[in-house]
Design an enzyme around this catalytic site. Sequence first.
Site, PDB file in Angstrom:
ATOM      1  NE  ARG A 187      32.164 -15.426   2.329  1.00  0.00           N
ATOM      2  CZ  ARG A 187      31.924 -16.554   3.014  1.00  0.00           C
ATOM      3  NH1 ARG A 187      31.641 -16.505   4.308  1.00  0.00           N
ATOM      4  NH2 ARG A 187      31.945 -17.720   2.414  1.00  0.00           N
ATOM      5  CB  THR A 225      22.195 -34.448  20.631  1.00  0.00           C
ATOM      6  OG1 THR A 225      22.703 -35.455  19.773  1.00  0.00           O
ATOM      7  CG2 THR A 225      20.701 -34.270  20.413  1.00  0.00           C
ATOM      8  CD  GLU A 247      -1.295  -2.328   2.128  1.00  0.00           C
ATOM      9  OE1 GLU A 247      -0.097  -2.637   1.954  1.00  0.00           O
ATOM     10  OE2 GLU A 247      -2.062  -2.955   2.874  1.00  0.00           O
ATOM     11  CD1 TRP A 279      35.209 -24.260  -5.507  1.00  0.00           C
ATOM     12  CD2 TRP A 279      33.995 -24.250  -3.642  1.00  0.00           C
ATOM     13  NE1 TRP A 279      36.014 -23.794  -4.490  1.00  0.00           N
ATOM     14  CE2 TRP A 279      35.276 -23.790  -3.325  1.00  0.00           C
ATOM     15  CE3 TRP A 279      33.069 -24.349  -2.603  1.00  0.00           C
ATOM     16  CZ2 TRP A 279      35.645 -23.424  -2.036  1.00  0.00           C
ATOM     17  CZ3 TRP A 279      33.438 -23.983  -1.333  1.00  0.00           C
ATOM     18  CH2 TRP A 279      34.709 -23.525  -1.071  1.00  0.00           C
TER      19      TRP A 279
HETATM   20  N1  LIG Z   1      -1.310  -5.002   4.336  1.00  0.00           N
HETATM   21  C1  LIG Z   1      -0.049  -5.474   4.240  1.00  0.00           C
HETATM   22  N2  LIG Z   1       0.698  -5.123   3.177  1.00  0.00           N
HETATM   23  C2  LIG Z   1       1.933  -5.611   3.059  1.00  0.00           C
HETATM   24  O1  LIG Z   1       2.668  -5.273   1.995  1.00  0.00           O
HETATM   25  C3  LIG Z   1       2.472  -6.464   4.045  1.00  0.00           C
HETATM   26  N3  LIG Z   1       3.724  -6.959   3.942  1.00  0.00           N
HETATM   27  C4  LIG Z   1       1.642  -6.780   5.158  1.00  0.00           C
HETATM   28  N4  LIG Z   1       2.115  -7.579   6.146  1.00  0.00           N
HETATM   29  C5  LIG Z   1       1.482  -7.682   7.441  1.00  0.00           C
HETATM   30  O2  LIG Z   1       2.205  -6.894   8.383  1.00  0.00           O
HETATM   31  C6  LIG Z   1       3.095  -7.729   9.098  1.00  0.00           C
HETATM   32  C7  LIG Z   1       4.513  -7.266   8.918  1.00  0.00           C
HETATM   33  O3  LIG Z   1       4.639  -5.923   9.311  1.00  0.00           O
HETATM   34  P1  LIG Z   1       6.067  -5.194   9.204  1.00  0.00           P
HETATM   35  O4  LIG Z   1       6.546  -5.378   7.783  1.00  0.00           O
HETATM   36  O5  LIG Z   1       6.954  -5.834  10.203  1.00  0.00           O
HETATM   37  O6  LIG Z   1       5.774  -3.765   9.512  1.00  0.00           O
HETATM   38  C8  LIG Z   1       2.940  -9.134   8.556  1.00  0.00           C
HETATM   39  O7  LIG Z   1       3.025 -10.091   9.586  1.00  0.00           O
HETATM   40  C9  LIG Z   1       1.542  -9.070   7.973  1.00  0.00           C
HETATM   41  O8  LIG Z   1       0.573  -9.264   8.970  1.00  0.00           O
HETATM   42  N5  LIG Z   1       0.393  -6.280   5.213  1.00  0.00           N
END
Ligand SMILES: Nc1nc(O)c(N)c(N[C@@H]2O[C@H](COP(=O)(O)O)[C@@H](O)[C@H]2O)n1
Length: 434
Positions: A218, A236, A61, A181
């Site tokens: 890294r 353990t 948002e 590797w």
């Molecule tokens: N509405 C909404 N939009 C997003 O883009 C989101 N990533 C989330 N995530 C919600 O908020 C929590 C994480 O919050 P922070 O990034 O730590 O501020 C996550 O657990 C979701 O519940 N929601």
Amino acid sequence: MDPASDATFTAAETAGMRAALAAAARGVRGANPVVGAALLGPTGQLLHVGHHRGAGTPHAEVDVLQQARAARTPLEGSTLVVTLEPCHHTGRTGPCTAAVEAAGVPRVVYALADPTAEARGGGAALRSHGVHVRAGLLADEARELNERWLRAREQARPFVSLKIAQSLDGRVAAADGTSQWITGLPARAEGHALRTRVDAILVGGGTLRGDDPALTARDAEGAPCARQPLRAVMSTRPVPPEARIRVGTAHDFTAADTAARSPVPGTDAGSAAPTWGAATETSAQAPDAETSMPGPGAGSPSLAPRPDAVTATPAASAPATSGPAEGLDGRFVHLSTHDPREALTRLRDLGAAHVLVEGGPTVAAAFLAADLVDELWLHQAPLLLGDGAASVGALGIGTLAAASSWRGDPVGVQDGPVAAVGEDLRWHLRPAPR
Ligand SMILES: Nc1nc(O)c(N)c(N[C@@H]2O[C@H](COP(=O)(O)O)[C@@H](O)[C@H]2O)n1
């Protein structure tokens, strides 16, 4: 059911939600859900599309509202379409509800309610402030997109990524145990990029004793990244004092550190402080065998560990962007168990919301058998070994019909779930729905 979820939606809102769902898939999986958002104008025209880029970065948002502000797009009569309910809390970032209100968006349509105890309630909060809110548009698609993240939250455990680097015939080491590797530099660089995004890296005792990995993140020059994941051993047996996994830690968590320090939000973890152990400093610089990282003399100096490559930067001085949870930076914890659920509970209680399992085969099998792997990153090198350790130990699968089944996951990869990375092949997979 959300009181506003019986709504009907316009064709423009449905198209906007499809754009938001597609944008969500440009994010990365981990501690946070993948989320997309679209802004529609008064006649339903698509104005902007945004998405969330991982824990610590702006929510979808906020991303789309920032685009509108930068373009000076008027928001009178606009609709914000988002794949998850706007959050109503301050976590690593601020509340989306406040951002929506401050921008003056009059209508919000979201797909799925936020299920978390700490962030839910954004729809009702916006409604109580006069915003017209509707929920449930394409909710099944939004739920499917974050199915494993939702499951991890329900189980109150961290999101788990498993990384495997193997030969064409599924081996992680040759008959004599050599494993450096298997994959090339580009694949190893991808592995390090993944390390920078997680809160904790976990390996088993066999890997610790056989390979003595450093488990640091890294960059392409071999320099340590600003923020380092917590380094965890699940075994353990004792962790030798000279093990490289301890190197450079200002402090470590002792084996007894099961008490909560910075629990994952929404869990019931307690709040007692852990015991801090004394630092163990060494200058050993053996190659990072388990994870196929080049060491001195490996012929690829660009990713060779440097003497200072394991000096963790204190979290307090690191930029507040994406990366491991505050306070876990580069520390070390010994999880004295063979039970993957117990290991995850203890990592959660230390504050880890995203754990990367890097092997070996026994630990990988334990997490897979318990259905605790939420995404799989598999690099396959064009080598045949014919003998040596298989990448995954016994899973208790006796017949083909019972095989563990996976699907290509386009989230977090710009070139698709199966792509060439240098000479290697990279698969990004998620468990097939059961
Ligand atoms: N509405 C909404 N939009 C997003 O883009 C989101 N990533 C989330 N995530 C919600 O908020 C929590 C994480 O919050 P922070 O990034 O730590 O501020 C996550 O657990 C979701 O519940 N929601």
